[in-house]
Design a protein around this motif. Structure first.
Motif, mmCIF file in Angstrom:
data_model
loop_
_atom_site.group_PDB
_atom_site.id
_atom_site.type_symbol
_atom_site.label_atom_id
_atom_site.label_comp_id
_atom_site.label_asym_id
_atom_site.label_seq_id
_atom_site.Cartn_x
_atom_site.Cartn_y
_atom_site.Cartn_z
ATOM 1 N N LYS A 54 3.084 -2.709 6.805
ATOM 2 C CA LYS A 54 2.842 -1.514 5.995
ATOM 3 C C LYS A 54 1.815 -1.785 4.897
ATOM 4 C CE LYS A 54 5.382 2.102 3.531
ATOM 5 N NZ LYS A 54 4.197 2.631 2.948
ATOM 6 N N VAL A 55 1.867 -2.963 4.286
ATOM 7 C CA VAL A 55 0.936 -3.287 3.201
ATOM 8 C C VAL A 55 -0.504 -3.251 3.708
ATOM 9 C CG1 VAL A 55 0.189 -5.113 1.613
ATOM 10 C CG2 VAL A 55 2.625 -4.637 1.931
ATOM 11 N N GLU A 56 -0.747 -3.862 4.864
ATOM 12 C CA GLU A 56 -2.092 -3.851 5.440
ATOM 13 C C GLU A 56 -2.542 -2.430 5.771
ATOM 14 O OE1 GLU A 56 -0.450 -7.856 5.959
ATOM 15 O OE2 GLU A 56 0.324 -5.919 6.569
ATOM 16 N N ASP A 58 -1.437 0.413 4.402
ATOM 17 C CA ASP A 58 -1.619 1.213 3.192
ATOM 18 C C ASP A 58 -3.012 0.998 2.600
ATOM 19 O OD1 ASP A 58 0.861 2.384 3.332
ATOM 20 O OD2 ASP A 58 1.802 1.000 1.909
ATOM 21 N N SER A 59 -3.534 -0.216 2.718
ATOM 22 C CA SER A 59 -4.863 -0.482 2.167
ATOM 23 C C SER A 59 -5.975 -0.125 3.149
ATOM 24 C CB SER A 59 -4.978 -1.941 1.746
ATOM 25 O OG SER A 59 -4.850 -2.792 2.854
#
Length: 66
Positions: A54-56, A58-59
């Motif tokens: 998710k972090v990847e 989101d960016s």
């Protein structure tokens, strides 16, 4: 074919690239699926790939859908 060390890939990253390639080869992923997916479906498609979280997303999501 060069090994993962010659390509400057960690073994984990190599497994991620292989998983992504396998998903494109077997049809679970395609450019069309990625470009036409709603955000929630896109998250599901891509977070199923080893090493994509998710972090990847989101960016990166704004540039993927651009």
């Amino acid at each position: 074919m060069a090994g993962h060390h010659e390509l400057s890939l960690s073994f984990g990253r190599l497994l991620s690239v292989q998983d992504l390639a396998t998903r494109f080869a077997d049809g679970r992923l395609s450019n069309g699926k990625i470009l036409n997916a709603e955000d929630e479906e896109l998250y599901e498609l891509l977070t199923a790939v080893r090493g994509i979280g998710k972090v990847e997303l989101d960016s990166s999501l704004p540039t993927i859908k651009a």
